[in-house]
Design a protein around this motif. Structure first.
Motif, mmCIF file in Angstrom:
data_model
loop_
_atom_site.group_PDB
_atom_site.id
_atom_site.type_symbol
_atom_site.label_atom_id
_atom_site.label_comp_id
_atom_site.label_asym_id
_atom_site.label_seq_id
_atom_site.Cartn_x
_atom_site.Cartn_y
_atom_site.Cartn_z
ATOM 1 N N LEU A 265 36.531 39.322 46.883
ATOM 2 C CA LEU A 265 37.357 38.543 45.957
ATOM 3 C C LEU A 265 38.270 39.460 45.138
ATOM 4 C CD1 LEU A 265 37.928 35.716 44.907
ATOM 5 C CD2 LEU A 265 36.111 36.019 43.249
ATOM 6 N N PHE A 266 37.672 40.516 44.571
ATOM 7 C CA PHE A 266 38.458 41.343 43.648
ATOM 8 C C PHE A 266 39.040 42.588 44.291
ATOM 9 C CE2 PHE A 266 35.699 39.013 40.623
ATOM 10 C CZ PHE A 266 36.720 38.288 40.063
ATOM 11 N N ALA B 144 41.286 42.776 46.426
ATOM 12 C CA ALA B 144 42.741 42.661 46.517
ATOM 13 C C ALA B 144 43.418 43.233 45.279
ATOM 14 C CB ALA B 144 43.138 41.208 46.709
ATOM 15 N N LEU B 145 42.695 43.228 44.164
ATOM 16 C CA LEU B 145 43.234 43.774 42.912
ATOM 17 C C LEU B 145 43.595 45.249 43.065
ATOM 18 C CD1 LEU B 145 43.659 43.336 39.838
ATOM 19 C CD2 LEU B 145 41.334 44.104 39.527
ATOM 20 N N LEU C 119 35.176 45.554 37.021
ATOM 21 C CA LEU C 119 34.942 44.120 37.200
ATOM 22 C C LEU C 119 33.694 43.857 38.027
ATOM 23 C CD1 LEU C 119 38.463 42.646 37.964
ATOM 24 C CD2 LEU C 119 37.028 42.193 36.009
ATOM 25 N N LEU D 205 29.586 42.058 37.168
ATOM 26 C CA LEU D 205 29.420 40.755 37.822
ATOM 27 C C LEU D 205 28.259 40.791 38.815
ATOM 28 C CD1 LEU D 205 33.129 39.713 38.479
ATOM 29 C CD2 LEU D 205 31.541 38.671 36.899
ATOM 30 N N PHE E 280 22.972 33.330 44.108
ATOM 31 C CA PHE E 280 24.160 34.114 43.753
ATOM 32 C C PHE E 280 25.168 34.073 44.901
ATOM 33 C CE2 PHE E 280 26.586 38.038 43.536
ATOM 34 C CZ PHE E 280 26.968 38.077 42.219
ATOM 35 N N VAL F 290 26.813 30.584 45.167
ATOM 36 C CA VAL F 290 27.756 30.297 44.078
ATOM 37 C C VAL F 290 29.022 31.129 44.234
ATOM 38 C CG1 VAL F 290 28.128 30.541 41.596
ATOM 39 C CG2 VAL F 290 26.000 29.535 42.451
ATOM 40 N N VAL G 124 32.760 29.706 44.878
ATOM 41 C CA VAL G 124 33.824 29.918 43.888
ATOM 42 C C VAL G 124 34.919 30.799 44.479
ATOM 43 C CG1 VAL G 124 34.331 30.915 41.628
ATOM 44 C CG2 VAL G 124 32.268 29.583 41.952
ATOM 45 N N LEU H 255 38.913 30.126 44.926
ATOM 46 C CA LEU H 255 39.852 30.822 44.047
ATOM 47 C C LEU H 255 40.678 31.901 44.741
ATOM 48 C CD1 LEU H 255 37.733 31.251 40.795
ATOM 49 C CD2 LEU H 255 39.405 29.502 41.335
ATOM 50 N N TYR I 286 44.463 31.802 44.909
ATOM 51 C CA TYR I 286 45.292 32.072 43.732
ATOM 52 C C TYR I 286 45.589 33.559 43.573
ATOM 53 C CZ TYR I 286 44.089 27.320 42.480
ATOM 54 O OH TYR I 286 43.924 25.969 42.491
ATOM 55 N N LEU I 287 44.722 34.386 44.144
ATOM 56 C CA LEU I 287 44.921 35.825 43.979
ATOM 57 C C LEU I 287 46.033 36.341 44.879
ATOM 58 C CD1 LEU I 287 41.224 37.048 43.876
ATOM 59 C CD2 LEU I 287 42.742 36.532 41.994
ATOM 60 N N GLU J 160 48.663 34.549 46.200
ATOM 61 C CA GLU J 160 49.726 33.574 46.377
ATOM 62 C C GLU J 160 51.063 34.204 46.718
ATOM 63 O OE1 GLU J 160 50.490 30.907 43.088
ATOM 64 O OE2 GLU J 160 48.898 29.678 43.925
ATOM 65 N N ASP J 161 51.333 35.403 46.164
ATOM 66 C CA ASP J 161 52.631 35.998 46.514
ATOM 67 C C ASP J 161 52.482 37.443 46.919
ATOM 68 O OD1 ASP J 161 52.025 37.176 44.085
ATOM 69 O OD2 ASP J 161 53.462 35.975 42.977
ATOM 70 N N ILE K 212 31.939 42.351 31.030
ATOM 71 C CA ILE K 212 32.731 41.488 31.916
ATOM 72 C C ILE K 212 34.076 41.158 31.267
ATOM 73 C CG2 ILE K 212 32.901 39.160 32.891
ATOM 74 C CD1 ILE K 212 29.940 39.254 33.500
ATOM 75 N N ARG L 90 47.501 34.520 36.893
ATOM 76 C CA ARG L 90 46.628 33.954 37.929
ATOM 77 C C ARG L 90 45.392 34.811 38.111
ATOM 78 N NH1 ARG L 90 48.876 34.588 42.549
ATOM 79 N NH2 ARG L 90 51.031 34.940 41.971
ATOM 80 N N TRP L 91 45.620 36.134 38.149
ATOM 81 C CA TRP L 91 44.494 37.057 38.291
ATOM 82 C C TRP L 91 43.493 36.891 37.167
ATOM 83 C CZ3 TRP L 91 42.117 40.177 41.439
ATOM 84 C CH2 TRP L 91 42.758 40.490 42.634
ATOM 85 N N ASP M 103 29.368 33.383 36.376
ATOM 86 C CA ASP M 103 28.362 34.409 36.641
ATOM 87 C C ASP M 103 27.322 34.511 35.518
ATOM 88 O OD1 ASP M 103 27.513 36.394 38.457
ATOM 89 O OD2 ASP M 103 28.224 37.956 37.109
ATOM 90 N N ILE N 290 23.735 33.076 35.860
ATOM 91 C CA ILE N 290 22.938 33.783 36.877
ATOM 92 C C ILE N 290 22.485 35.126 36.321
ATOM 93 C CG2 ILE N 290 22.840 34.460 39.293
ATOM 94 C CD1 ILE N 290 25.212 32.753 39.861
#
Lengths: 224, 250, 55
Positions: free
Chosen positions: A151-152, A154-155, A169, A173, A206, A209, A213, A217, A220-221, A223-224, B133, B152-153, B164, B167
């Protein structure tokens, strides 16, 4: 092609990159080994302490390895604008997310097999008691790490991003994975393995979920 | 919106902010008197119980702020209104402040009562992870990128982070239950009568402080966006507001 | 005597807690005011520069 087929195609592509480039096997695995040796050196040669802390150190090594694996998985996409093409392709964005996660799950599981072997040798961790529980903990835990990373990750490829932001991040998490993975490993090796069920359940929850999610989502990360 | 209307709304916004400021200051004053003077010392902890009247409301505001970040993030992704992004940014910043305050106050309370600055209590540990976080969330917000993408990010991080938390809490609670509880751990004090009033007023005061900080921080956010918009405004005389709702080019 | 001393020591914790809360919240409010002032000044400077000598 179904969404699942698309995800599999992306996973296959990523695994082919790994097989040809050997980034995980050639760089990240040695790094995890170095880390374990450094842990051993920093905690001294006392056998019982090493054995006691082995599950935690093992999972820390896996956690750091997963961070590096995702840096690599998305850095490979950064070359020649590959990621743009992937995003512009007429496929479900969630399958990109799932496919990249699946590829890293396979890579990390292979890495973990070697790392567990190292821990058995270096820290004298008995792994024979409940191999099924141990394998369950690693499979479920790795899926959790992989979906968060996918998920992250791509950041890390955003222009002018800061290197440390990805681990900043991902690590907090992934607290549930770290805690539940370590506890399940502890119970599978030195404790009563029968009590590991709730930890495996937590890992599964975990995974479910974050996969849900994340699938919602991820679009949205990118999109462009 | 006409210029007059815009002027009006900004005036009322400023007035609303001022009213909130006075309400917050007044409530904090009343709360301080109630919790420091008017409420009795606790049977077990003596005067130390007075730390509860700031620590617990601060924790409440921290969680409230992150819930607002979550709601605003969902709303942003659904509507793409910059307003929601600003709300999320403001609330996250205020939330981090209150989370840090909660941890520091909790430490100061724990030292004399439990005999240690820190225990790996589930609530403490969850709060610490929460802080990390959302520090990460603020770091994403500071990335020098185009504002729409950054928004968006941030929204995705704001949603995942909040989902999260339960959990994390569950995992830490189970993890903790496998160790022995420290012997000096004192349970939740019995809160009733004037202590309950002091705590209730503390909640109201801190919530008002949160609302005031939100109003202030939202205004700062608008002003800072205006600077960026002015800097990027391509033509002389074009109002900066026209540029604020669309992603900046650069 | 010992009890009074202990109570005073504990009062120190309470005072420290309230001080930190007050200073923390006050500092954040001041920071926000500072940021607002700076942003307004910058925007005004830009507008003034644009309105000034024609390019």
């Amino acid at each position: 092609m179904s969404a699942l087929g698309q995800a599999l195609a992306i996973a296959k592509k990523d695994l082919r990159i790994e097989v040809r480039g050997r980034h995980v096997a050639g760089t990240i695995l040695p790094f995890a080994g170095t880390l374990l040796i450094a842990f051993g050196l920093s905690l001294g040669p006392g056998r019982s302490l090493l054995r006691q802390t082995a599950p935690g150190l093992l999972w820390l090594a896996v956690l750091f390895a997963s961070v590096l694996a995702f840096r690599q998985a998305y850095q490979a996409e950064g070359e020649d604008g590959a990621f743009e093409s992937l995003i512009l392709a007429p496929i479900d964005k969630a399958s990109v997310f799932l496919g990249k996660a699946a590829a890293v799950v396979v890579e990390l599981l292979a890495l973990e097999a070697v790392v567990v072997g190292l821990v058995v040798v270096l820290f004298d961790l008995p792994v024979g008691h409940a191999p099924v529980v141990l394998a369950g903990a690693f499979v479920l835990g790795t899926i959790g790490l992989a979906v968060v990373g996918s998920l992250f990750g791509a950041l890390a490829e955003m222009p002018r991003t800061r290197e440390a932001i990805f681990p900043l991040l991902v690590l907090p998490l992934c607290t549930p994975v770290l805690v539940a993975g370590v506890k399940a490993t502890e119970l599978a090796t030195t404790g009563p393995a029968g009590q590991a069920g709730s930890w495996l359940g937590l890992l599964l929850a975990f995974d479910v979920v974050v996969t849900g999610v994340g699938s919602l989502l991820f679009v949205y990360l990118v999109e462009d | 919106m006409s210029t007059a209307e815009r002027l009006m709304s900004s005036l009322t916004a400023r007035r609303g902010e001022r009213v909130l400021a006075w309400l917050a200051v007044g409530a904090v004053g009343v709360s301080a008197v109630l919790s420091l003077v008017a409420s009795p010392p606790d049977a077990e902890q003596g005067g130390l119980i007075r730390l509860m009247y700031v620590h617990v409301p601060a924790a409440w505001v921290a969680y409230l702020a992150f819930a607002v970040v979550f709601v605003a993030s969902v709303a942003y992704l659904r509507t793409r209104k910059t307003r929601w992004d600003r709300v999320a940014a403001a609330s996250a910043e205020v939330g981090v402040l209150f989370t840090a305050l909660t941890i520091v106050l909790g430490s100061i309370w724990a030292k004399p009562v439990w005999g240690t600055w820190w225990t790996w209590d589930p609530r403490l540990t969850t709060t610490a992870i929460l802080l990390v976080i959302y520090v990460g969330y603020l770091a994403v917000r500071r990335l020098p990128d185009n504002p729409a993408r950054r928004a968006r990010w941030a929204a995705v991080v704001g949603i995942v982070g909040f989902v999260d938390v339960p959990i994390v809490h569950l995992s830490v609670r189970w993890w903790r239950s496998l160790h022995q509880a420290p012997a000096r751990l004192i349970g939740v004090p019995d809160v009733s009568g004037s202590m309950g009033v002091a705590l209730g007023v503390g909640f109201i005061a801190f919530t008002l402080v949160y609302l005031y900080f939100m109003a202030l921080r939202l205004r700062v956010g608008r002003l800072e966006e205006r600077v960026v918009a002015e800097a990027l405004s391509p033509r002389i005389g074009q109002p900066a507001e026209a540029l604020m709702e669309e992603p900046a080019r650069g | 005597m010992a009890e009074t001393l202990a109570a005073a020591r504990y009062a120190g914790y309470v005072v420290a807690g309230y001080l930190i809360a007050g200073v923390g919240l006050g500092a954040y409010a001041r920071l926000l005011f500072h940021r607002a002032r700076r942003a307004r000044a910058r925007a005004a400077a830009m507008v003034a520069r644009r309105a000034g000598p024609q390019r």
